[in-house]
Motif scaffolding. Structure first.
Motif, short mmCIF file in Angstrom:
data_model
loop_
_atom_site.label_atom_id
_atom_site.label_comp_id
_atom_site.label_asym_id
_atom_site.label_seq_id
_atom_site.Cartn_x
_atom_site.Cartn_y
_atom_site.Cartn_z
N SER A 146 -31.84 -38.17 -25.34
CA SER A 146 -32.62 -37.27 -25.87
C SER A 146 -33.96 -36.54 -24.72
O SER A 146 -34.62 -35.72 -25.21
N THR A 147 -33.88 -37.48 -23.69
CA THR A 147 -34.91 -36.92 -22.81
C THR A 147 -34.50 -35.80 -21.66
O THR A 147 -35.27 -35.29 -21.02
N THR A 148 -33.33 -35.55 -21.84
CA THR A 148 -32.92 -34.32 -21.04
C THR A 148 -32.94 -33.21 -21.60
O THR A 148 -32.49 -32.83 -22.82
N PRO A 149 -33.85 -32.30 -21.00
CA PRO A 149 -34.49 -30.99 -21.70
C PRO A 149 -33.58 -29.99 -21.75
O PRO A 149 -33.74 -29.06 -22.52
N SER A 150 -32.33 -30.00 -20.89
CA SER A 150 -31.59 -28.58 -20.95
C SER A 150 -30.26 -28.84 -20.41
O SER A 150 -30.04 -30.11 -19.75
N THR A 151 -29.30 -28.26 -20.75
CA THR A 151 -27.90 -28.25 -20.12
C THR A 151 -27.76 -28.38 -18.75
O THR A 151 -27.13 -28.96 -17.85
N THR A 152 -28.65 -27.31 -18.15
CA THR A 152 -28.63 -26.96 -16.78
C THR A 152 -29.22 -28.41 -16.06
O THR A 152 -28.45 -28.71 -14.84
N GLU A 153 -30.12 -28.83 -16.56
CA GLU A 153 -30.84 -30.07 -15.85
C GLU A 153 -29.62 -31.17 -16.03
O GLU A 153 -29.57 -32.02 -14.92
N ALA B 236 -19.33 -24.00 -29.65
CA ALA B 236 -20.02 -24.52 -30.69
C ALA B 236 -20.86 -25.52 -30.11
O ALA B 236 -20.84 -26.20 -29.05
N ALA B 237 -22.39 -25.52 -30.33
CA ALA B 237 -23.14 -26.55 -29.92
C ALA B 237 -22.75 -28.10 -29.97
O ALA B 237 -22.17 -28.54 -30.95
N ASP B 238 -22.93 -28.60 -28.72
CA ASP B 238 -22.23 -30.05 -28.62
C ASP B 238 -23.42 -31.10 -29.18
O ASP B 238 -24.05 -31.66 -28.44
N GLY B 239 -23.55 -31.04 -30.47
CA GLY B 239 -24.24 -31.98 -31.30
C GLY B 239 -25.77 -31.61 -31.25
O GLY B 239 -26.14 -30.66 -30.72
N PRO B 240 -26.59 -32.44 -31.96
CA PRO B 240 -28.12 -31.83 -32.24
C PRO B 240 -29.02 -32.17 -31.30
O PRO B 240 -30.17 -32.19 -31.44
N ALA B 241 -28.72 -32.58 -29.99
CA ALA B 241 -29.71 -32.98 -29.11
C ALA B 241 -30.52 -31.95 -28.91
O ALA B 241 -30.24 -30.95 -28.81
N PRO B 242 -31.96 -32.25 -28.93
CA PRO B 242 -33.15 -31.35 -28.79
C PRO B 242 -33.08 -30.75 -27.32
O PRO B 242 -32.53 -31.39 -26.54
N GLY B 243 -33.59 -29.69 -27.27
CA GLY B 243 -33.89 -28.99 -25.97
C GLY B 243 -32.76 -28.05 -25.51
O GLY B 243 -32.80 -27.81 -24.24
N LEU B 244 -31.68 -28.17 -26.22
CA LEU B 244 -30.43 -27.46 -25.38
C LEU B 244 -30.81 -25.93 -25.70
O LEU B 244 -31.63 -25.48 -26.60
N GLY B 245 -30.01 -25.34 -24.64
CA GLY B 245 -30.10 -23.80 -24.74
C GLY B 245 -29.45 -23.17 -26.00
O GLY B 245 -28.65 -24.14 -26.69
N ARG B 246 -29.71 -22.02 -26.23
CA ARG B 246 -28.97 -21.09 -27.43
C ARG B 246 -27.41 -21.31 -27.26
O ARG B 246 -27.10 -21.38 -26.29
N SER B 247 -26.78 -21.29 -28.52
CA SER B 247 -25.33 -21.27 -28.42
C SER B 247 -24.80 -19.81 -27.94
O SER B 247 -25.42 -18.85 -28.64
N LEU B 248 -23.69 -19.67 -27.47
CA LEU B 248 -23.32 -18.56 -26.75
C LEU B 248 -21.97 -18.28 -27.53
O LEU B 248 -21.14 -19.16 -27.77
#
Length: 231
Positions: free
Chosen positions: A134-141, A187-199
């Motif tokens: 949950s500490t990971t802020p983004s998919t890119t990071e 589809a969004a891969d789970g409810p982890a916070p900080g993820l980018g918007r679903s495309l």
């Protein structure tokens, strides 16, 4: 930086890497980022390639009109080597791994769609595990952290800003734009916070130049990380 591309290539020299992009021999110059921006102003267009070495790996970083995500470039880079490629554009992140011209895995981090490619899909599993933290802020990071572990090195911002082998590809040297890979029904891969918007499904070609000219784009997530690792 609404668009960027980072390619890391095993056991190729800087000259061999930029040749795969289409640059002729003898054109690399050691320039800092400030010197490169002064010598090759963004208004002139073209693709700015910044190349450095990390142990057995050579990296090429682009933060203008991206070129390194294109299939022809990746095929040439991986023909006699292994390549990990991270492409970011307008909130979308695509991670690819190729070996000896073979696509091993390709996926969009943070989506439930299975990875494409012959496998094994080790980076895909590593990114999924990273995103469960949950500490990971983004998919890119998350993708950048996994790449750093894969190659055994991080790329500090000071390295990207400092002297690197540099060349600009003009428009005539660039690979023709091909349709982007299709990722079915993400589809969004789970409810982890900080993820980018679903495309939605990526059915249309990606033109980084058009993306970069669209108003109101958010800054690239790694743009503010100038004191730590490139993320």
């Amino acid at each position: 930086m609404p668009t960027f591309c980072l390619n890391v290539v095993r056991r190729l020299t800087a000259d061999e890497v930029v040749a795969a992009y289409g640059a002729g021999p003898g054109r690399l110059r050691q320039l800092s980022l400030a010197e490169a921006d002064s010598r090759y102003p963004m208004a002139q267009g073209g693709t700015l390639l910044r190349v450095g070495r990390l142990g057995d790996w050579t990296f090429c970083f682009e933060a203008r009109e991206a070129e390194g995500f294109k299939p022809g470039v990746l095929a040439r880079l991986s023909e006699r080597s292994a390549v990990v490629s991270l492409f970011y554009a307008d909130g979308m992140t695509v991670l690819e791994r190729l070996e000896e011209g073979r696509l091993v895995e390709r996926f969009e981090p943070g989506q439930r769609s299975p990875a494409q490619g012959s496998g094994p899909h080790t980076l895909h599993e590593d990114v999924r595990a990273e995103l469960r933290n949950s500490t990971t802020p983004s998919t890119t990071e998350a993708a950048l952290r996994v790449i750093a572990r894969h190659i055994g090195a991080e790329i500090p911002w000071a390295t990207l800003a400092g002297p690197l082998a540099t060349v600009v590809l003009d428009q005539a040297e660039r690979e023709p734009l091909a349709p982007a890979p299709h990722f079915a029904a993400p589809a969004a891969d789970g409810p982890a916070p900080g993820l980018g918007r679903s495309l939605g499904g990526l059915d249309l070609p990606i033109d980084p130049l058009q993306i970069s000219r669209r108003p109101g784009r958010s800054a690239l997530p790694l743009a503010g990380e100038r004191t730590g690792p490139c993320r």
